[in-house]
Design a protein around this motif. Structure first.
Motif, PDB file in Angstrom:
ATOM      1  N   LEU A 149       1.566  -7.144  -1.337  1.00 20.42           N
ATOM      2  CA  LEU A 149       2.053  -5.911  -1.950  1.00 20.42           C
ATOM      3  C   LEU A 149       3.413  -5.501  -1.402  1.00 20.42           C
ATOM      4  O   LEU A 149       4.286  -5.033  -2.143  1.00 20.42           O
ATOM      5  CB  LEU A 149       1.042  -4.783  -1.744  1.00 20.42           C
ATOM      6  N   THR A 150       3.587  -5.663  -0.085  1.00 22.63           N
ATOM      7  CA  THR A 150       4.870  -5.317   0.516  1.00 22.63           C
ATOM      8  C   THR A 150       5.986  -6.187  -0.057  1.00 22.63           C
ATOM      9  O   THR A 150       7.084  -5.701  -0.357  1.00 22.63           O
ATOM     10  CB  THR A 150       4.804  -5.476   2.041  1.00 22.63           C
ATOM     11  N   HIS A 151       5.702  -7.464  -0.226  1.00 21.29           N
ATOM     12  CA  HIS A 151       6.698  -8.373  -0.804  1.00 21.29           C
ATOM     13  C   HIS A 151       7.018  -7.985  -2.245  1.00 21.29           C
ATOM     14  O   HIS A 151       8.189  -7.964  -2.649  1.00 21.29           O
ATOM     15  CB  HIS A 151       6.182  -9.807  -0.744  1.00 21.29           C
ATOM     16  N   LEU A 152       5.989  -7.656  -3.014  1.00 23.74           N
ATOM     17  CA  LEU A 152       6.205  -7.263  -4.400  1.00 23.74           C
ATOM     18  C   LEU A 152       7.067  -6.003  -4.483  1.00 23.74           C
ATOM     19  O   LEU A 152       8.003  -5.930  -5.293  1.00 23.74           O
ATOM     20  CB  LEU A 152       4.856  -7.028  -5.089  1.00 23.74           C
ATOM     21  N   ALA A 153       6.768  -5.011  -3.643  1.00 21.88           N
ATOM     22  CA  ALA A 153       7.506  -3.748  -3.690  1.00 21.88           C
ATOM     23  C   ALA A 153       8.942  -3.894  -3.197  1.00 21.88           C
ATOM     24  O   ALA A 153       9.869  -3.315  -3.781  1.00 21.88           O
ATOM     25  CB  ALA A 153       6.774  -2.699  -2.858  1.00 21.88           C
ATOM     26  N   ASP A 154       9.137  -4.657  -2.117  1.00 22.11           N
ATOM     27  CA  ASP A 154      10.461  -4.746  -1.499  1.00 22.11           C
ATOM     28  C   ASP A 154      11.371  -5.777  -2.156  1.00 22.11           C
ATOM     29  O   ASP A 154      12.583  -5.555  -2.284  1.00 22.11           O
ATOM     30  CB  ASP A 154      10.319  -5.081  -0.009  1.00 22.11           C
ATOM     31  N   GLY A 174       6.661  11.850 -17.175  1.00 15.13           N
ATOM     32  CA  GLY A 174       6.986  12.585 -15.956  1.00 15.13           C
ATOM     33  C   GLY A 174       7.036  11.751 -14.698  1.00 15.13           C
ATOM     34  O   GLY A 174       7.200  12.289 -13.602  1.00 15.13           O
ATOM     35  N   ALA A 175       6.912  10.423 -14.828  1.00 14.98           N
ATOM     36  CA  ALA A 175       6.900   9.569 -13.639  1.00 14.98           C
ATOM     37  C   ALA A 175       8.253   9.597 -12.936  1.00 14.98           C
ATOM     38  O   ALA A 175       9.305   9.514 -13.572  1.00 14.98           O
ATOM     39  CB  ALA A 175       6.547   8.141 -14.038  1.00 14.98           C
ATOM     40  N   VAL A 176       8.215   9.724 -11.616  1.00 14.66           N
ATOM     41  CA  VAL A 176       9.440   9.680 -10.813  1.00 14.66           C
ATOM     42  C   VAL A 176       9.478   8.434  -9.931  1.00 14.66           C
ATOM     43  O   VAL A 176      10.537   8.030  -9.454  1.00 14.66           O
ATOM     44  CB  VAL A 176       9.580  10.943  -9.928  1.00 14.66           C
ATOM     45  N   ARG A 177       8.319   7.803  -9.710  1.00 15.65           N
ATOM     46  CA  ARG A 177       8.276   6.584  -8.909  1.00 15.65           C
ATOM     47  C   ARG A 177       6.990   5.836  -9.221  1.00 15.65           C
ATOM     48  O   ARG A 177       5.935   6.441  -9.397  1.00 15.65           O
ATOM     49  CB  ARG A 177       8.332   6.901  -7.411  1.00 15.65           C
ATOM     50  N   ILE A 178       7.114   4.506  -9.298  1.00 18.32           N
ATOM     51  CA  ILE A 178       5.947   3.658  -9.556  1.00 18.32           C
ATOM     52  C   ILE A 178       5.931   2.558  -8.512  1.00 18.32           C
ATOM     53  O   ILE A 178       6.923   1.841  -8.334  1.00 18.32           O
ATOM     54  CB  ILE A 178       5.999   3.066 -10.981  1.00 18.32           C
ATOM     55  N   ARG A 179       4.805   2.438  -7.810  1.00 17.26           N
ATOM     56  CA  ARG A 179       4.697   1.486  -6.711  1.00 17.26           C
ATOM     57  C   ARG A 179       3.385   0.699  -6.840  1.00 17.26           C
ATOM     58  O   ARG A 179       2.380   1.210  -7.352  1.00 17.26           O
ATOM     59  CB  ARG A 179       4.692   2.222  -5.369  1.00 17.26           C
ATOM     60  N   PRO A 180       3.364  -0.544  -6.359  1.00 16.43           N
ATOM     61  CA  PRO A 180       2.100  -1.289  -6.327  1.00 16.43           C
ATOM     62  C   PRO A 180       1.177  -0.714  -5.264  1.00 16.43           C
ATOM     63  O   PRO A 180       1.565  -0.578  -4.103  1.00 16.43           O
ATOM     64  CB  PRO A 180       2.551  -2.712  -5.989  1.00 16.43           C
TER      65      PRO A 180
END
Length: 244
Positions: A149-154, A174-180
């Protein structure tokens, strides 16, 4: 595998509980002698018993040795923390009530025999049957999930953004951020954060992934689906507003 219902499956409560144990690096132990936070001191046997290495001067060690065998005398607590920074990072908590017994020829470990297992997720708490808990296997990706997950996000934020094309546009309003948020053999979960709230959306794999190579194929399949889909109107509207 089977039909779409099987493909869209989620881990059972017992499997989720075993996965929390596998991935957790620390645990809190509450016994008659007090409460202690232990780091890197536990392992898990194939049948779900938690094996603890306790310092000899620990009050918990004395409680473990002196407590009547078979009587519930301690509670272990494990927290499942999202590896990627998001709001409300605790994804689940696992409590095991039970008693300690000796383990190992040299007596440097104690085994925890659970008499009650409770898993709490955002959807609520559930009591996990002891037989189900003992028989369940942790998710095959649990030990590698944090790194994945860290690799996917970064390293691949563009891929995360592309995956939003598979999300219902109403969920993105209204989404301001989308993260795995999470990944298991059955699918990927995204955390959609808004200014004052958040929600989670699950993207199921077409078939379960039993190892990282299969996970890579399942992710490529999702991204191919996303590339064939149009950009959600809600996300388009947010981008247009942000460009003004």
């Amino acid at each position: 595998m089977g039909d779409s219902q099987t493909w869209a499956a989620v881990p059972s409560a017992a499997e989720r509980a075993r996965s929390v144990l596998t991935a957790a690096w620390s645990c809190a132990v509450t016994a008659e002698g007090g409460r202690e936070e232990l780091i890197g001191a536990h392992s898990v046997s194939d049948d779900g018993r938690v094996l603890l290495r306790l310092p000899e001067d620990s009050a918990l060690f004395a409680a473990a040795i002196c407590a009547p065998r078979g009587e519930p005398s301690a509670v272990l607590e494990f927290a499942d923390v999202a590896p990627v920074p998001v709001r409300h990072r605790i994804r689940a908590r696992l409590w095991l009530a039970g008693w300690f017994g000796p383990f190992g020829a040299d007596g440097d470990h104690v085994a925890f025999h659970a008499t009650r297992v409770v898993l709490r997720r955002p959807s609520g708490a559930v009591v996990v049957g002891l037989d189900d808990f003992a028989a369940a296997a942790p998710d095959p990706l649990a030990a590698a999930e944090a790194r994945l997950l860290t690799h996917l996000a970064d390293a691949h934020p563009d891929a995360v953004e592309r995956l939003t094309r598979l999300v219902d546009p109403g969920s993105l309003y209204g989404a301001v951020r989308i993260r795995p948020l999470a990944v298991d053999r059955h699918g990927l979960t995204l955390r959609i954060e808004r200014a004052r709230s958040h929600g989670d959306v699950r993207l199921p794999f077409h078939t379960p992934a039993d190892d990282i190579a299969q996970l890579t194929e399942r992710m490529h399949h999702l991204l191919t689906q996303a590339s064939a889909a149009g950009c959600p109107r809600a996300l388009q509207r947010q981008r247009a507003d942000g460009d003004r």
